[in-house]
Design a protein around this motif. Structure first.
Motif, mmCIF file in Angstrom:
data_model
loop_
_atom_site.group_PDB
_atom_site.id
_atom_site.type_symbol
_atom_site.label_atom_id
_atom_site.label_comp_id
_atom_site.label_asym_id
_atom_site.label_seq_id
_atom_site.Cartn_x
_atom_site.Cartn_y
_atom_site.Cartn_z
ATOM 1 N N ALA A 53 15.200 14.485 4.706
ATOM 2 C CA ALA A 53 15.425 14.343 6.145
ATOM 3 C C ALA A 53 16.710 13.562 6.414
ATOM 4 C CB ALA A 53 14.228 13.658 6.800
ATOM 5 N N GLU A 54 16.960 12.517 5.628
ATOM 6 C CA GLU A 54 18.183 11.744 5.801
ATOM 7 C C GLU A 54 19.414 12.541 5.382
ATOM 8 O OE1 GLU A 54 18.429 7.756 4.674
ATOM 9 O OE2 GLU A 54 16.621 7.196 5.776
ATOM 10 N N LEU A 55 19.290 13.346 4.343
ATOM 11 C CA LEU A 55 20.393 14.205 3.925
ATOM 12 C C LEU A 55 20.757 15.169 5.046
ATOM 13 C CD1 LEU A 55 22.368 15.235 1.787
ATOM 14 C CD2 LEU A 55 20.542 16.729 0.962
ATOM 15 N N ALA A 56 19.764 15.716 5.711
ATOM 16 C CA ALA A 56 20.019 16.615 6.839
ATOM 17 C C ALA A 56 20.749 15.874 7.957
ATOM 18 C CB ALA A 56 18.709 17.206 7.349
ATOM 19 N N ALA A 57 20.328 14.657 8.254
ATOM 20 C CA ALA A 57 20.969 13.875 9.317
ATOM 21 C C ALA A 57 22.417 13.554 8.954
ATOM 22 C CB ALA A 57 20.187 12.591 9.572
ATOM 23 N N HIS A 58 22.651 13.150 7.711
ATOM 24 C CA HIS A 58 24.023 12.818 7.294
ATOM 25 C C HIS A 58 24.909 14.066 7.256
ATOM 26 C CE1 HIS A 58 23.164 8.661 6.629
ATOM 27 N NE2 HIS A 58 22.226 8.929 5.740
ATOM 28 N N THR A 59 24.356 15.177 6.806
ATOM 29 C CA THR A 59 25.112 16.431 6.787
ATOM 30 C C THR A 59 25.494 16.837 8.206
ATOM 31 O OG1 THR A 59 23.965 17.124 4.783
ATOM 32 C CG2 THR A 59 25.063 18.848 6.065
ATOM 33 N N TRP A 60 24.556 16.679 9.136
ATOM 34 C CA TRP A 60 24.827 17.004 10.539
ATOM 35 C C TRP A 60 25.961 16.137 11.087
ATOM 36 C CZ3 TRP A 60 23.388 20.993 13.406
ATOM 37 C CH2 TRP A 60 23.621 20.943 14.759
ATOM 38 N N GLU A 61 25.934 14.838 10.763
ATOM 39 C CA GLU A 61 26.985 13.939 11.236
ATOM 40 C C GLU A 61 28.344 14.309 10.639
ATOM 41 O OE1 GLU A 61 26.330 9.755 11.356
ATOM 42 O OE2 GLU A 61 24.213 10.025 11.814
ATOM 43 N N ILE A 62 28.377 14.696 9.370
ATOM 44 C CA ILE A 62 29.638 15.120 8.747
ATOM 45 C C ILE A 62 30.184 16.345 9.454
ATOM 46 C CG2 ILE A 62 30.626 16.123 6.652
ATOM 47 C CD1 ILE A 62 28.727 14.224 5.072
ATOM 48 N N CYS A 63 29.306 17.318 9.710
ATOM 49 C CA CYS A 63 29.740 18.524 10.418
ATOM 50 C C CYS A 63 30.210 18.214 11.832
ATOM 51 C CB CYS A 63 28.611 19.553 10.454
ATOM 52 S SG CYS A 63 28.202 20.231 8.837
ATOM 53 N N ARG A 64 29.569 17.247 12.464
ATOM 54 C CA ARG A 64 29.941 16.851 13.816
ATOM 55 C C ARG A 64 31.348 16.260 13.852
ATOM 56 N NH1 ARG A 64 26.092 12.436 16.041
ATOM 57 N NH2 ARG A 64 24.740 14.188 16.549
ATOM 58 N N LEU A 65 31.721 15.548 12.836
ATOM 59 C CA LEU A 65 33.010 14.858 12.820
ATOM 60 C C LEU A 65 34.175 15.756 12.401
ATOM 61 C CD1 LEU A 65 31.873 11.457 11.302
ATOM 62 C CD2 LEU A 65 32.432 11.960 13.691
ATOM 63 N N GLN A 66 33.886 16.916 11.833
ATOM 64 C CA GLN A 66 34.948 17.805 11.426
ATOM 65 C C GLN A 66 35.518 18.518 12.649
ATOM 66 O OE1 GLN A 66 33.258 20.341 8.433
ATOM 67 N NE2 GLN A 66 33.492 18.806 6.830
ATOM 68 N N PRO A 67 36.842 18.754 12.652
ATOM 69 C CA PRO A 67 37.461 19.395 13.824
ATOM 70 C C PRO A 67 37.072 20.854 13.977
ATOM 71 C CG PRO A 67 39.119 18.894 12.150
ATOM 72 C CD PRO A 67 37.806 18.398 11.656
#
Length: 67
Positions: A53-67
């Motif tokens: 679940a935390e991996l999913a949250a961190h992956t989502w945040e990484i994708c959010r920060l990419q242009p």
């Protein structure tokens, strides 16, 4: 304490693990990512479910920060 039904493989349905989303982000996209990661990882216990679940949250945040 986490409810017993959460420990039975339903951690992805627990509101405690919901990712806070920006208003413009569709929740179903995050749920799809989370469910696919959990299916791929196949967590075997509560700790592995939390990590997935935390991996999913961190992956989502990484994708959010990419242009």
């Amino acid at each position: 304490m986490i409810a017993r039904h959460v420990r039975k493989g339903h951690i992805n349905e627990a509101s405690f693990f919901d990712m806070p989303l920006i208003l413009t982000e569709p929740r179903q996209d995050f749920v799809l990512l989370r469910d696919q990661l959990i299916r791929e990882i196949s967590p075997g216990g509560i700790l592995e479910e939390i990590f997935a679940a935390e991996l999913a949250a961190h992956t989502w945040e990484i994708c959010r920060l990419q242009p």
